[in-house]
Scaffold this motif. Structure first.
Motif, PDB file in Angstrom:
ATOM      1  N   THR B  13      -3.098   0.399   6.550  1.00 10.85           N
ATOM      2  CA  THR B  13      -1.762   0.025   7.034  1.00 10.85           C
ATOM      3  C   THR B  13      -1.319   1.022   8.097  1.00 10.85           C
ATOM      4  OG1 THR B  13      -0.564   1.458   5.498  1.00 10.85           O
ATOM      5  CG2 THR B  13      -1.195  -0.758   4.678  1.00 10.85           C
ATOM      6  N   GLN B  14      -0.341   0.623   8.883  1.00 10.26           N
ATOM      7  CA  GLN B  14       0.162   1.521   9.935  1.00 10.26           C
ATOM      8  C   GLN B  14       0.800   2.767   9.308  1.00 10.26           C
ATOM      9  OE1 GLN B  14      -0.634   1.195  12.977  1.00 10.26           O
ATOM     10  NE2 GLN B  14       0.588   2.846  13.877  1.00 10.26           N
ATOM     11  N   ASP B  15       1.423   2.586   8.146  1.00  9.60           N
ATOM     12  CA  ASP B  15       2.017   3.766   7.493  1.00  9.60           C
ATOM     13  C   ASP B  15       0.948   4.760   7.040  1.00  9.60           C
ATOM     14  OD1 ASP B  15       4.640   3.239   7.955  1.00  9.60           O
ATOM     15  OD2 ASP B  15       5.000   2.210   6.031  1.00  9.60           O
ATOM     16  N   GLN B  16      -0.192   4.242   6.572  1.00  6.82           N
ATOM     17  CA  GLN B  16      -1.284   5.154   6.204  1.00  6.82           C
ATOM     18  C   GLN B  16      -1.711   5.949   7.437  1.00  6.82           C
ATOM     19  OE1 GLN B  16      -3.905   2.068   4.314  1.00  6.82           O
ATOM     20  NE2 GLN B  16      -4.210   3.628   2.725  1.00  6.82           N
ATOM     21  N   LYS B  17      -1.845   5.249   8.543  1.00 11.35           N
ATOM     22  CA  LYS B  17      -2.292   5.931   9.771  1.00 11.35           C
ATOM     23  C   LYS B  17      -1.227   6.911  10.277  1.00 11.35           C
ATOM     24  CE  LYS B  17      -3.722   1.707  11.139  1.00 11.35           C
ATOM     25  NZ  LYS B  17      -4.180   0.603  12.011  1.00 11.35           N
ATOM     26  N   ARG B  18       0.060   6.532  10.122  1.00 12.21           N
ATOM     27  CA  ARG B  18       1.127   7.474  10.491  1.00 12.21           C
ATOM     28  C   ARG B  18       1.014   8.770   9.681  1.00 12.21           C
ATOM     29  NH1 ARG B  18       4.560   2.742  10.613  1.00 12.21           N
ATOM     30  NH2 ARG B  18       5.216   2.354  12.789  1.00 12.21           N
ATOM     31  N   ARG B  23       0.049  14.436   9.096  1.00  8.94           N
ATOM     32  CA  ARG B  23      -0.414  15.519   8.220  1.00  8.94           C
ATOM     33  C   ARG B  23      -1.602  16.278   8.830  1.00  8.94           C
ATOM     34  NH1 ARG B  23      -1.360  13.860   2.220  1.00  8.94           N
ATOM     35  NH2 ARG B  23      -1.686  16.113   2.173  1.00  8.94           N
ATOM     36  N   VAL B  24      -2.485  15.577   9.560  1.00  6.43           N
ATOM     37  CA  VAL B  24      -3.604  16.264  10.224  1.00  6.43           C
ATOM     38  C   VAL B  24      -3.048  17.207  11.302  1.00  6.43           C
ATOM     39  CG1 VAL B  24      -5.527  15.910  11.851  1.00  6.43           C
ATOM     40  CG2 VAL B  24      -5.416  14.577   9.714  1.00  6.43           C
ATOM     41  N   THR B  25      -2.025  16.731  12.018  1.00  2.00           N
ATOM     42  CA  THR B  25      -1.388  17.598  13.022  1.00  2.00           C
ATOM     43  C   THR B  25      -0.788  18.834  12.358  1.00  2.00           C
ATOM     44  OG1 THR B  25      -0.908  15.699  14.452  1.00  2.00           O
ATOM     45  CG2 THR B  25       0.418  17.692  14.775  1.00  2.00           C
ATOM     46  N   ASP B  26      -0.127  18.638  11.229  1.00  2.00           N
ATOM     47  CA  ASP B  26       0.460  19.784  10.500  1.00  2.00           C
ATOM     48  C   ASP B  26      -0.620  20.794  10.126  1.00  2.00           C
ATOM     49  OD1 ASP B  26       2.923  18.558  10.660  1.00  2.00           O
ATOM     50  OD2 ASP B  26       2.897  17.778   8.589  1.00  2.00           O
ATOM     51  N   VAL B  27      -1.764  20.296   9.653  1.00  2.00           N
ATOM     52  CA  VAL B  27      -2.846  21.201   9.246  1.00  2.00           C
ATOM     53  C   VAL B  27      -3.281  22.071  10.427  1.00  2.00           C
ATOM     54  CG1 VAL B  27      -5.293  21.309   8.558  1.00  2.00           C
ATOM     55  CG2 VAL B  27      -3.711  19.768   7.352  1.00  2.00           C
TER      56      VAL B  27
ATOM     57  N   LEU C  28      -7.205  12.865   4.298  1.00  2.00           N
ATOM     58  CA  LEU C  28      -7.827  11.527   4.368  1.00  2.00           C
ATOM     59  C   LEU C  28      -8.059  10.962   2.967  1.00  2.00           C
ATOM     60  CD1 LEU C  28      -8.093  12.305   7.359  1.00  2.00           C
ATOM     61  CD2 LEU C  28     -10.317  11.188   7.366  1.00  2.00           C
ATOM     62  N   VAL C  29      -8.462  11.842   2.033  1.00  2.00           N
ATOM     63  CA  VAL C  29      -8.656  11.394   0.642  1.00  2.00           C
ATOM     64  C   VAL C  29      -7.327  10.867   0.090  1.00  2.00           C
ATOM     65  CG1 VAL C  29      -9.096  12.184  -1.729  1.00  2.00           C
ATOM     66  CG2 VAL C  29     -10.619  12.909   0.139  1.00  2.00           C
ATOM     67  N   GLU C  30      -6.268  11.639   0.287  1.00  2.00           N
ATOM     68  CA  GLU C  30      -4.969  11.269  -0.302  1.00  2.00           C
ATOM     69  C   GLU C  30      -4.347  10.068   0.400  1.00  2.00           C
ATOM     70  OE1 GLU C  30      -2.775  14.943  -0.047  1.00  2.00           O
ATOM     71  OE2 GLU C  30      -4.401  16.000  -1.101  1.00  2.00           O
ATOM     72  N   GLU C  31      -4.469   9.978   1.713  1.00  2.00           N
ATOM     73  CA  GLU C  31      -3.760   8.921   2.440  1.00  2.00           C
ATOM     74  C   GLU C  31      -4.586   7.625   2.552  1.00  2.00           C
ATOM     75  OE1 GLU C  31      -0.757   9.151   2.979  1.00  2.00           O
ATOM     76  OE2 GLU C  31      -0.339  11.314   2.913  1.00  2.00           O
ATOM     77  N   PRO C  36     -14.078  12.041  -1.331  1.00  2.00           N
ATOM     78  CA  PRO C  36     -14.371  13.157  -0.426  1.00  2.00           C
ATOM     79  C   PRO C  36     -15.749  13.060   0.218  1.00  2.00           C
ATOM     80  CG  PRO C  36     -13.364  13.963  -2.459  1.00  2.00           C
ATOM     81  CD  PRO C  36     -13.630  12.497  -2.653  1.00  2.00           C
ATOM     82  N   ASP C  37     -16.740  12.607  -0.542  1.00  2.00           N
ATOM     83  CA  ASP C  37     -18.102  12.639   0.039  1.00  2.00           C
ATOM     84  C   ASP C  37     -18.339  11.542   1.071  1.00  2.00           C
ATOM     85  OD1 ASP C  37     -18.352  10.391  -1.462  1.00  2.00           O
ATOM     86  OD2 ASP C  37     -19.859  11.189  -2.836  1.00  2.00           O
ATOM     87  N   ALA C  38     -17.306  10.705   1.299  1.00  3.53           N
ATOM     88  CA  ALA C  38     -17.428   9.688   2.366  1.00  3.53           C
ATOM     89  C   ALA C  38     -16.964  10.250   3.706  1.00  3.53           C
ATOM     90  CB  ALA C  38     -16.591   8.458   2.013  1.00  3.53           C
TER      91      ALA C  38
END
Lengths: 62, 62, 62, 62, 62, 62
Positions: B13-18, B23-27, C28-31, C36-38
């Motif tokens: 879903t678009q929300d998953q991608k949002r 969160r990746v940017t935050d990391v 990615l696992v959470e969202e 993880p191994d994928a």
């Protein structure tokens, strides 16, 4: 962990792409000695109007 | 200048991608000490019939 | 199957890169609900003299 | 052999993309001294809802 | 947000690469109407022994 | 115009990489019906300390 990204023009059949994915994986297994499940093949299909050779899109040279 | 290219199978879903982009940017901000506007995340969605694991497309193993 | 390719300038410590790989995988696992191994994370480090913003290499703007 | 992969948001005209492919090829020919037919330009168009700057998709900031 | 990834064989001078980054950025600014600071150019240099044309590495055909 | 980008961990011999480039090119010629000189294979070797599976670098799991 090898990842194989194949960028190709649109227009191939799904069976052609199946054969490419299977056989490319076999090559890496045989030549690099990695197990099949370590290999991921990604096929990126883009339009002939988005691939340019010598500065001209394939779709403009057909 | 970090660029993050995430290739994933279609279907989220678009929300998953949002959430992934945020969160990746935050990391990267927290771990690399770069400012948020230096980071670009690109999500490439490709069909399950274009991603092969062990030489077999995901769409053929469902 | 998500593949994450992170292109960043050289100069980070291995621990910074470890934290990025671990935490990006967790996101990615959470969202996305994948195991993880994928997930494979590839970090491409390139020199500040090979990344240009506004047409100027980072190494020429330091 | 230079390969140029340009990832951009959807929405440009085909003539804009033609001009980009032609002129980027010219730059590489003139600056690197390679022949035009050694250069391939790939344009990957992805949605504004798949490109995030500062963790927010372009489509959410318009 | 255009990202330009240029993969080329090792061996060019830094001035050649500077000219490529600057002029490619100019092309995208002029043709796509984006501002210079929205454009990032990444140059990936790989060895001639890692680029194959017709299945043969450049280093084996010199 | 197919471009094949193979990202793999460092450590293979040049002959292994030659065999991969040659045989992958053969597969694409045979399955896609393109001529050999239309195919470019790029091998990106990155360190085992830059490839993470399940969030852990290969170099930390050896």
């Amino acid at each position: 962990m090898p990842a194989v990204q194949i960028t190709m023009a649109e227009g191939r059949t799904q069976d052609q792409k199946r054969a490419v994915a299977r056989r490319v994986t076999d090559v890496l297994v045989e030549e690099l000695g990695v197990s099949p499940d370590a290999i991921t093949v990604y096929i990126y299909e883009i339009g002939r109007d988005h691939i340019a050779k010598s500065g001209v899109f394939l779709s403009d040279t057909a």
